[in-house]
Scaffold this active site. Structure first.
Site, mmCIF file in Angstrom:
data_model
loop_
_atom_site.group_PDB
_atom_site.id
_atom_site.type_symbol
_atom_site.label_atom_id
_atom_site.label_comp_id
_atom_site.label_asym_id
_atom_site.label_seq_id
_atom_site.Cartn_x
_atom_site.Cartn_y
_atom_site.Cartn_z
ATOM 1 N N GLU A 92 3.679 10.486 -5.423
ATOM 2 C CA GLU A 92 3.013 9.425 -6.171
ATOM 3 C C GLU A 92 1.575 9.863 -6.451
ATOM 4 O O GLU A 92 0.787 10.055 -5.528
ATOM 5 C CB GLU A 92 3.027 8.148 -5.339
ATOM 6 C CG GLU A 92 2.542 6.953 -6.118
ATOM 7 C CD GLU A 92 2.596 5.683 -5.305
ATOM 8 O OE1 GLU A 92 2.175 5.698 -4.134
ATOM 9 O OE2 GLU A 92 3.044 4.658 -5.855
ATOM 10 N N GLY A 137 0.843 -1.200 0.000
ATOM 11 C CA GLY A 137 0.000 0.000 0.000
ATOM 12 C C GLY A 137 0.868 1.235 0.000
ATOM 13 O O GLY A 137 2.030 1.194 -0.420
ATOM 14 N N SER A 138 0.331 2.308 0.500
ATOM 15 C CA SER A 138 1.047 3.582 0.442
ATOM 16 C C SER A 138 2.176 3.632 1.473
ATOM 17 O O SER A 138 2.144 2.934 2.490
ATOM 18 C CB SER A 138 0.072 4.725 0.702
ATOM 19 O OG SER A 138 -0.497 4.573 1.979
ATOM 20 N N THR A 139 3.141 4.466 1.202
ATOM 21 C CA THR A 139 4.257 4.668 2.128
ATOM 22 C C THR A 139 3.742 5.210 3.461
ATOM 23 O O THR A 139 4.212 4.811 4.533
ATOM 24 C CB THR A 139 5.277 5.621 1.472
ATOM 25 O OG1 THR A 139 5.897 4.898 0.396
ATOM 26 C CG2 THR A 139 6.349 6.086 2.443
ATOM 27 N N GLY A 188 2.254 2.364 5.347
ATOM 28 C CA GLY A 188 3.367 1.466 5.695
ATOM 29 C C GLY A 188 4.044 1.919 6.982
ATOM 30 O O GLY A 188 4.372 1.106 7.855
ATOM 31 N N GLU A 248 5.595 -3.267 1.009
ATOM 32 C CA GLU A 248 5.735 -2.922 -0.408
ATOM 33 C C GLU A 248 4.957 -1.629 -0.593
ATOM 34 O O GLU A 248 3.732 -1.640 -0.552
ATOM 35 C CB GLU A 248 5.121 -4.002 -1.308
ATOM 36 C CG GLU A 248 5.750 -5.373 -1.172
ATOM 37 C CD GLU A 248 7.119 -5.468 -1.800
ATOM 38 O OE1 GLU A 248 7.544 -4.508 -2.486
ATOM 39 O OE2 GLU A 248 7.784 -6.498 -1.575
#
Ligand code: NAP
Ligand code: MG
Length: 502
Positions: free
Chosen positions: A405, A248-250, A253, A271
């Site tokens: 992103e 998913g998104s940083t 995360g 990831e």
């Protein structure tokens, strides 16, 4: 003639889609059940904005129940102690059942998140079945080790399953991202709890029954749909979950790292996001081929791809010619009905993501990037969410459209003078998931590939390898690797057993 033939193919798929039934309950404690609270959330199709079904909104109570059941299953040894050949047999059956039901699963995926049916059929579902098969076939072929110690001892290095693993996944390749986690985690002998994204729970819920049908012991795979802030967080903070496997998104995360630190120090694999630089040198073998790949690399799946080639770095001398070629290819990738097999670009996943992408297009214009193509939301009459393929030119790498992103069909074009500048711009990012370069010069290719701080580098190709190669990020693109034997390792503990020989 061919037009009526093609539209009848779309009509046939629309009829099949209309006849589908949806699994809307959680798969927990061996069966489909409502959330303990009885709460549901609306599962909306971005194709036309209509509600498909109401799905169980699991919460902390459901997570507690699922973790307890998963722990019991794990401790019983029904799966964790099964011989690798036994796990292989069941997982191969699971892969066969996925393949057998691939058309239904592809339709569910397309309805739920708007990706073109041609891709959910020819890319996602075959990759899902292949991933399960790959790990099934691997488990009875990997050996443990004996350490090179003195003759007075025998030191065994063995792999054991981690225990209870929770997989929390995104919506862009809903079932495939889930499978990248559950296939190796199950193959390694773990009990798995899967939380699909709230935008796309349908395929995950459906395959839970297929796994059970294949013979996976009860509570070895449970699927809990729900919100990230509730179900996702409860898994992240649970004291009896041994590992979180997240895509998913940083931003989210980082939440999981915090949850782990504030609970039981569970292992975390991440990831996360990406901002792939696609570097085109003036000595590329074929500018036409590179342009085709550049457009596909950013517009595939409406740009909702972590490795989308969103930063196009073109060597100054060929900038005008190359950008023209990319635009020509991109013009033919206008969004269309996801249920039409001719459609290359479907809808965005939902209204929120559409608004986010449109706001980034506004940001780019404000920052002074030149809008070279697209930029508009289209097909609003459908009730769904569609955005034109969009290209910015004259982008500076400091701009937000080059740094952040966007996760939509938006390309940022930059130029560079020489190798050193290309490398500097490519690496000037918080992300490091994938990078691509185009050149005929093999030495240059190796020099640049070595210099790129990126989990994957592709040379003269926009796509990396398949299941056989590790996938994951440097920097804030993540921690750990999916795919390949590296993922099997990731879902295993390494145990040393030292035996003194007298
Ligand atoms: P996201 O918002 O980070 O969500 C991912 C998952 O985390 C969802 O299941 C989500 O649940 C859950 N979640 C959200 N907030 C949470 C919280 N506070 N606590 C616990 N869990 C939470 O990402 P997304 O928007 O679904 O997907 C897009 C992102 O995924 C992009 O950044 C993309 O780059 C990344 N991605 C990375 C890869 C890779 O392999 N590197 C592959 C695909 C996508 P909800 O659904 O309820 O929000
Ligand atoms: Mg949906």
């Amino acid at each position: 003639m061919s037009i009526s033939h093609e539209s009848s193919a779309a009509d046939a798929l629309r009829a099949k889609a209309a006849a589908l039934s949806f699994t809307s309950q959680a798969f927990i404690e061996g069966d489909y059940r409502d959330a303990a609270s009885g709460e549901t959330f609306e599962c909306v199709s971005p194709i036309d904005g209509k509600v498909l079904t109401k799905v169980a909104a699991c919460d902390k109570e459901d997570v507690d129940r699922a973790v307890k059941a998963a722990r019991k299953a794990f401790s019983s040894g029904s799966w964790s102690d099964m011989a690798p050949a036994g796990r292989k047999k069941i997982l191969l059956k699971f892969a066969d059942l996925i393949a057998k039901n691939a058309e239904e699963l592809a339709l569910l995926e397309t309805l739920d998140m708007g990706k073109p049916i041609s891709f959910s059929k020819s890319v996602d579902m075959p990759a899902v079945a292949n991933t399960v098969r790959w790990y099934a076939e691997a488990v009875d072929k990997v050996y443990d080790e004996i350490a090179p110690t003195a003759k007075t001892s025998l030191d065994l290095i063995t792999r054991e399953p981690m225990g209870v693993i929770a997989a929390v996944v995104p919506w862009n390749f809903p079932l495939l991202m889930a499978t990248w986690k559950i296939a190796p985690a199950l193959a390694a002998g773990n009990s798995v709890i899967l939380k699909p994204a709230e935008q796309s729970p349908l395929t995950a819920l459906r395959v839970a029954a297929l796994a059970a049908e294949a013979g996976l012991p009860e509570n070895t795979l449970q699927v809990l749909p729900g919100m990230g802030e509730t179900a996702g967080q409860a898994l992240g903070r649970h004291m009896d979950v041994d590992m979180i496997a997240f895509t998913g998104s940083t931003e989210v995360g980082k939440f999981f790292l915090r949850y782990s630190g504030e609970s039981n120090m569970k292992a975390i694999s991440l990831e996360c996001g990406g901002k792939t630089p696609n570097i085109v040198f003036d000595d590329a073998e074929s500018l036409d081929g590179a342009a085709q790949a550049a457009a596909q690399g950013v517009f595939f799946n409406s740009g909702q791809v972590c490795i989308a080639a969103t930063r196009l770095l073109v060597q100054e001398k060929i900038h005008d010619e190359f950008l023209e070629k990319v635009k020509q290819v991109g013009e033919h990738m206008q969004p269309g009905d996801p249920l039409d097999p001719k459609t290359f670009m479907g809808s965005m996943v939902d209204k929120t993501q559409t608004e986010r992408v449109m706001s980034y297009i506004g940001v780019g214009e404000k920052e002074g990037a030149g809008l070279a193509m697209g930029g508009k939301q289209v097909m609003q009459n459908t009730g769904g969410y569609y955005i034109e393929p969009t290209i910015f030119d004259g982008v500076d790498n400091k701009m937000r459209v080059a740094q952040e992103e966007i996760f939509g069909p938006v390309l940022s074009t930059l130029t560079f003078k020489d190798e050193a500048e290309a490398l500097r711009i490519a690496n000037d990012s918080i992300y490091g998931l994938q990078a691509t370069l185009w050149t005929k010069d093999i030495n240059k290719a190796f020099r640049i590939a070595r210099g790129l701080r990126s989990g994957t580098v592709t040379v003269n190709d926009i796509n990396g390898g398949g299941t056989a190669v590790p996938f994951g990020g440097y920097k804030q693109s993540g921690i750990g690797r999916d795919n390949s034997l590296h993922a099997l390792e990731k879902y295993s503990q390494v145990k040393t057993t030292h035996i003194l020989i007298s």
